[in-house]
Design an enzyme around this catalytic site. Structure first.
Site, PDB file in Angstrom:
ATOM      1  N   LYS A   7       0.835  -1.195   0.000  1.00 33.04           N
ATOM      2  CA  LYS A   7       0.000   0.000   0.000  1.00 33.04           C
ATOM      3  C   LYS A   7       0.871   1.246   0.000  1.00 33.04           C
ATOM      4  O   LYS A   7       1.997   1.212   0.491  1.00 33.04           O
ATOM      5  CB  LYS A   7      -0.859   0.025   1.281  1.00 33.04           C
ATOM      6  CG  LYS A   7      -1.987  -0.972   1.316  1.00 33.04           C
ATOM      7  CD  LYS A   7      -2.757  -0.851   2.638  1.00 33.04           C
ATOM      8  CE  LYS A   7      -3.885  -1.852   2.709  1.00 33.04           C
ATOM      9  NZ  LYS A   7      -4.955  -1.637   1.733  1.00 33.04           N
ATOM     10  N   ARG A  30     -10.352 -11.546   2.205  1.00 33.88           N
ATOM     11  CA  ARG A  30     -11.231 -12.593   1.655  1.00 33.88           C
ATOM     12  C   ARG A  30     -10.557 -13.962   1.721  1.00 33.88           C
ATOM     13  O   ARG A  30     -11.243 -14.976   1.843  1.00 33.88           O
ATOM     14  CB  ARG A  30     -11.636 -12.203   0.219  1.00 33.88           C
ATOM     15  CG  ARG A  30     -10.495 -12.112  -0.749  1.00 33.88           C
ATOM     16  CD  ARG A  30     -10.842 -11.288  -1.985  1.00 33.88           C
ATOM     17  NE  ARG A  30     -10.879  -9.854  -1.733  1.00 33.88           N
ATOM     18  CZ  ARG A  30     -11.189  -8.925  -2.636  1.00 33.88           C
ATOM     19  NH1 ARG A  30     -11.509  -9.290  -3.864  1.00 33.88           N
ATOM     20  NH2 ARG A  30     -11.191  -7.653  -2.314  1.00 33.88           N
TER      21      ARG A  30
END
Ligand code: BES
Ligand code: MN
Ligand code: ZN
Length: 500
Positions: A276, A350
């Site tokens: 990120k 996920r």
């Protein structure tokens, strides 16, 4: 838990010291006990109200310092608007609003749980007390330097003045349990990741044992044996080992299938090799807000002895870039047997949920499953910070969640699931890939991914709390970065579904 607040209940009678908080409606009417307490000060209040054009509108206040004739050093009059329009949730907010009107240095306060129509009902007064505590929470354990005038009193005594102390104490018992759960969740979210890494998070859940929650911790070996390679792949770049925690509360009928709550517990999300940008990356210490909510909820259910069988499962990992980290292009085999091509290592939540949800379903055959996760930035684009995104394969469960949201103020908005979105995560090389091709509909493709690990017969809902779990809108009952969002919502869902 930062709880310098000492909350107590006492009868209306007796002069209040410190700050006195009273309520009036939009006709400037007070309850009879309040009038008695104000005594001769009533006249000053009326004059001050006229001078400041205070009319008792909802969320308006009139403050008098050293009101003549009172022992109190400060009088705060709070307008509640029209009594007939007050909903149950308004009493929690009113408690928060009242607590917000106490000056920082005040060490004693009395809040009169009375409206013009009469004393607040036990439920209402208990809500008021709950709101006071939710508002008073502050995560300040790492502040060592404070100027004298900024230092709050060591303990702050807030007395809720009521008509029937015993009845309200009783109504407050479960409220207090729920509030403890919310504050526990906030504490977990607020903790920095150098303190709260997976093992430490797991260790803290052991405290639930005192409430007779069965707590099991799965270590890496156990997870390998189960085949949780999707989860383990996320954690493999971290020097901290991954953990799964299973919490069980059996307050319902013996042998009855439980309800299951599953939380994303990414203790820190750097993005991994798909790293990120630096801006706001510190917020990713809160990427375990889903797991924190599940722990807070289990605390609430057990502490108030909820008549339900519930299991809480959390997947705890740290997503780091490293020589051993997972790469884009890697293919992992999940516990379900389905293979996943990793396209973006930052779509890690996920992957964690895939294995924990599968495991929860296999082991517990739950009545329904609800997962909570700070899963996608896309849900913040879609809904902002007011509503969490909710996805479900079951209309009844979805409607119950929406209703519980309206009742608690923890709002959820249902988002779509459809085969067209599901197609977007088909992979060239494996059964699926962990991101869709584009950023469009990113919260939905994430939900579709999770859905592939849920069998269609189990009612399931996925709640994306990326916009509500931390750094969310400041409210009358939350001034904390970590909001503890979802504990009250899911507690209410359990109440409405199984305890009425
Ligand atoms: N934890 C983040 C989502 C997030 C972002 C939560 C901002 C709260 C605030 C999640 O793991 C993530 O990185 N999601 C990616 C998915 C993308 C790579 C498909 C995102 O939302 O950008
Ligand atoms: Mn991520
Ligand atoms: Zn994440």
């Amino acid at each position: 838990m930062t709880d310098a607040l000492k909350l107590g209940f006492s009868p209306f009678a007796g002069p209040a010291k410190g700050v006195l908080v009273v309520f009036c409606d939009d006709g400037l009417e007070f309850g009879s006990a309040t009038q008695r307490a104000l005594g001769a000060a009533s006249e000053t209040v009326a004059r001050a109200a006229a001078a400041e054009r205070f009319t008792g509108k909802k969320n308006s206040t009139l403050e008098l310092v050293v009101p003549p004739g009172l022992r109190a050093t400060r009088l705060v009059v709070i307008g509640v608007g029209k009594i007939a329009e007050l909903k149950p949730i308004d009493f929690i907010r009113l408690g928060g609003f009242s607590a917000g009107k106490l000056p920082g240095a005040a060490s004693d306060a009395t809040v009169f749980a009375e409206l013009p129509g009469g004393a607040m009902k036990p439920e209402q007064a208990a809500s008021l007390a709950q709101g006071v505590r939710l508002r008073a929470y502050a995560f300040d354990r790492y502040k060592t330097k404070r100027k004298d005038d900024e230092r709050p009193p060591k303990t702050r005594n807030v007395t809720i003045a009521v008509d029937d102390v015993a009845a309200i104490r009783k109504a407050y018992v479960p409220r207090s349990a729920i509030t403890d759960g919310v504050l526990l969740a906030r504490d977990l979210v607020n903790e920095p990741a150098n303190v709260l890494y997976p093992e430490e998070f797991a260790r803290r859940t052991l405290a639930l044992k005192k409430l007779r929650v069965a707590v099991e911790v799965l270590d890496v070996r156990a997870m390998k044996k189960l085949g949780m390679n999707a989860l383990l792949g996320v954690g493999q770049g971290s020097s901290h080992q991954s953990r799964v925690v299973v919490m069980r509360w059996n307050g319902g009928r013996a042998g009855e299938a439980p309800v299951a709550f599953i939380g994303k517990g990414v203790c820190f999300d750097t993005g991994g090799i798909s790293i990120k940008p630096a801006a706001s990356m510190e917020d990713m210490k809160g990427d375990m807000a889903g797991a924190a909510c599940v722990v807070g909820l289990m605390h609430a259910l057990a502490a108030r002895k909820a008549r339900v069988n519930a299991v809480g499962l959390i997947g705890l990992v740290e997503n780091m870039p490293d020589g051993n980290a997972q790469r884009p292009g890697d293919i992992v085999k999940s516990m379900s047997g389905q293979t996943i091509e990793i396209i973006n290592t930052d779509a890690e939540g996920r992957l964690v949920l895939a294995d924990v949800i599968w495991y929860a379903a296999q082991r517990f055959k739950p009545k329904f499953m609800i997962d909570l996760a700070t899963l996608t930035g896309a849900i913040i684009v879609a809904l902002g910070q007011e509503y969490a995104g909710m996805f479900s394969n079951n209309n009844q469960l979805a409607e119950r969640l929406s209703k519980a949201g309206l009742e608690t103020g923890e709002l959820v908005w249902r988002m779509p699931l459809a085969p067209e979105y599901d197609k977007m995560i088909d992979s060239k090389f494996a059964d699926m890939k962990n991101t869709g091709g584009s950023r469009w509909g990113g919260a939905i493709t994430a939900a579709q991914f999770i859905k592939r690990f849920v069998d269609d017969k189990t009612p399931w809902a996925h709640v994306d709390i990326a916009g509500t779990g931390f750094d969310s809108r400041q409210t009358d009952i939350n001034k904390s970065w970590g909001s503890g969002w979802g504990v009250r919502l899911l507690n209410r869902l359990v109440e409405d579904s199984y305890e009425r």
